[in-house]
Design an enzyme around this catalytic site. Structure first.
Site, short mmCIF file in Angstrom:
data_model
loop_
_atom_site.label_atom_id
_atom_site.label_comp_id
_atom_site.label_asym_id
_atom_site.label_seq_id
_atom_site.Cartn_x
_atom_site.Cartn_y
_atom_site.Cartn_z
N PRO A 124 0.49 -1.62 0.14
CA PRO A 124 -0.21 -0.05 0.07
C PRO A 124 0.57 0.83 0.15
CG PRO A 124 0.22 -0.78 1.94
CD PRO A 124 0.61 -2.11 1.66
N GLU A 125 1.21 1.70 -1.15
CA GLU A 125 1.56 2.92 -1.25
C GLU A 125 0.93 3.98 -2.19
OE1 GLU A 125 5.91 3.84 -2.81
OE2 GLU A 125 6.57 1.80 -1.62
#
Length: 283
Positions: free
Chosen positions: A2-3
């Site tokens: 999760p960026e």
DNA sequence: ATAGGCACCTGGTGGC
DNA sequence: TGCCACCAGGTGCCTA
């Protein structure tokens, strides 16, 4: 993963199952993730209609028809699985519950959203919609890199006094929103900037080149993630999990991908996190 | 104010 | 097989 690009991919995957639909039942299987859930969270979500899914930095914001907004962060290992969608767009049948399924939303349209997070660095909170941006977790965050506020002059001004490695400065969410370890490494490679260089010692001209590069790196990754959504039906339904080809991240000891460059990708640890770079292309 | 280090938590991998 | 050290996409908080 999760960026920003992965969070945006998750948001896009959730939207058709959630937007405009009532949460028929929300269930929580433990009292907390990184922090305790807000009081009576399941009750406050059950029966609410999701008006819109937004993203701010690495947060997903679900605006509800009750004046509240559900804030979701995936931490390091958070996943959102969509199943049972009547449109047949996602995994059709509800799979057996798995370890670390912490929150489940059964939607009125038959879809089920399962939040799974082994490490529990993720978070959920309920905010008053009208003042959501003032929430402590959101108030200090810098401009959206894909929005109008992320300009060359902003980045130059933000970095010109920073006596810290450019790698750290770009990971700082106050500088620009949504970058994480992977995309900082990738952006610095494309810009030819060594991750260890102090931010304030890099010329304004070179800093300015980072602006379009950061945009492109993120857009490329979103495009790659978006295309993986098509595979949901036959895949195992892992939302936000897709292949991506990196130039340097995770490629220690492998050849640099720049044409005619004979160097190999190096790894250096900066404030406890790996930075990958080409010692020949990045100075 | 700024910079650096630690903490939170689980699971996967590779070495012995 | 077992045990152990080390690594992982984030970020708030504490200390100088």
């Amino acid at each position: 993963m999760p960026e920003l690009p992965e969070v945006e991919t998750v948001r896009r995957g959730l939207a058709p199952a959630m937007e405009g639909t009532v949460i028929a039942q929300a269930r929580v299987n433990r009292p907390d993730l990184r922090w305790p859930f807000p009081d009576r969270m399941a009750e406050r979500l059950t029966g609410a209609r999701v008006l819109q899914l937004r993203r701010r930095s690495k947060y997903i914001l679900a605006d509800l028809d009750r004046g509240e907004t559900l804030l979701i962060h995936l931490g390091m290992s958070g996943r959102m699985l969509v199943s049972g969608d009547p449109l047949g767009q996602f995994v059709h049948d509800h799979p057996a519950p798995e370890k670390h399924d912490h929150v489940v939303f059964d939607m009125a349209n038959g879809a089920r959203i399962t939040f799974n997070d082994p490490r529990r660095f993720g978070a959920m909170d309920l905010l008053e919609t009208s003042t959501a941006e003032a929430h402590p977790l959101l108030a200090q965050i810098g401009p959206e890199p894909l929005g109008n506020g992320f300009t060359e002059s902003h980045l130059v001004d933000a970095l010109k006094t920073r006596n810290t490695p450019i790698k750290s400065a770009l990971l700082d969410q106050k500088t620009v929103a949504g970058l994480g370890n992977i995309y900082v490494c990738e952006a610095l490679f494309r810009a030819g900037i060594h991750p260890v260089r102090r931010a304030r010692n890099i010329s304004a001209k070179r800093i300015a080149t980072l602006v379009p590069i950061i945009r492109t790196v993120l857009e490329d990754a979103i495009d790659a993630g978006g295309s993986s959504l098509k595979d949901f039906r036959q895949a195992d339904g892992e939302l936000g999990y897709f292949q991506h080809s990196f130039d340097v991240y995770g490629r220690e000891g492998e050849p640099c991908r720049t044409p005619d460059c004979t160097a190999t990708v190096q790894r250096v640890v900066q404030s406890g996190r790996s930075s990958f770079y080409c010692p020949s292309c990045q100075r």
